[in-house]
Every structure is written in structure tokens, then in C-alpha cells.
Design a protein around this motif. Structure first.
Motif, PDB file in Angstrom:
ATOM      1  N   LEU A   1      -0.444   5.030 -11.336  1.00 42.96           N
ATOM      2  CA  LEU A   1       0.256   6.280 -11.064  1.00 42.96           C
ATOM      3  C   LEU A   1       0.178   7.170 -12.297  1.00 42.96           C
ATOM      4  CD1 LEU A   1       3.411   4.765  -9.336  1.00 42.96           C
ATOM      5  CD2 LEU A   1       1.353   5.677  -8.242  1.00 42.96           C
TER       6      LEU A   1
ATOM      7  N   ARG B   1      -1.895   9.096  -7.357  1.00 47.84           N
ATOM      8  CA  ARG B   1      -2.255   7.686  -7.184  1.00 47.84           C
ATOM      9  C   ARG B   1      -3.741   7.571  -7.502  1.00 47.84           C
ATOM     10  NH1 ARG B   1       0.491   3.505  -4.506  1.00 47.84           N
ATOM     11  NH2 ARG B   1      -0.886   1.767  -4.057  1.00 47.84           N
TER      12      ARG B   1
ATOM     13  N   VAL C   1      -2.063  -0.815  -8.999  1.00 48.47           N
ATOM     14  CA  VAL C   1      -1.485   0.481  -8.649  1.00 48.47           C
ATOM     15  C   VAL C   1      -1.467   1.305  -9.931  1.00 48.47           C
ATOM     16  CG1 VAL C   1       0.595   1.663  -7.868  1.00 48.47           C
ATOM     17  CG2 VAL C   1      -0.079  -0.515  -6.822  1.00 48.47           C
TER      18      VAL C   1
END
Length: 71
Positions: A20, A35, A18
Motif C-alpha cells: 500500500l 494498491r 500486500v
């Protein structure tokens, strides 16, 4: 990556990590925080874009990267 102590440590990046990004350094589409993909992060790092981030490791592999605005 550079640790808080100033040491440099290499880590593998999970392809499913992930990523960000609140500043748009890695990617700039969608709502903030953006994202991004692991591939976009790799491109930003290869382009030597300045990046400060909080990196979360699991078993020595980076699984979550949160690009920060601070130094």
C-alpha cells in the motif's frame, strides 16, 4: 530493511505481499492508498526511490508493506 533500532536486516518479499502506498512513490494508480504489486515495489527499490514503510513479517517474509509519509 532498516529496523527501528537502526540495524539493517534483509528479508524476502512474498510475491503475494500486500503493498500500500499513500504517496505514489511505488505506484500511483487507483484510490489512495494505492494498491501496488510486489514487482512495482522491487522496481521502486531498485531505482533507489526514498521509501519509508511499515513492514509486516510472517515467518521472516515480508507479507504487508505500508509506505508511510513520515521519516
Amino acid at each position: 530493511m532498516q529496523t527501528g533500532d537502526g540495524d539493517v536486516q534483509s528479508v524476502m518479499l512474498s510475491p503475494d505481499a500486500v503493498v500500500l502506498d499513500a504517496r505514489g512513490t511505488i505506484c500511483d494508480t487507483g484510490k489512495v492508498p494505492h494498491r501496488c504489486t510486489a514487482a512495482q515495489l522491487e522496481r521502486a527499490l531498485n531505482a533507489r526511490k526514498p521509501l519509508n514503510a511499515k513492514v509486516m513479517l510472517q515467518g521472516g517474509v515480508a507479507v504487508r508493506i505500508e509506505a508511510t509519509t513520515g521519516k
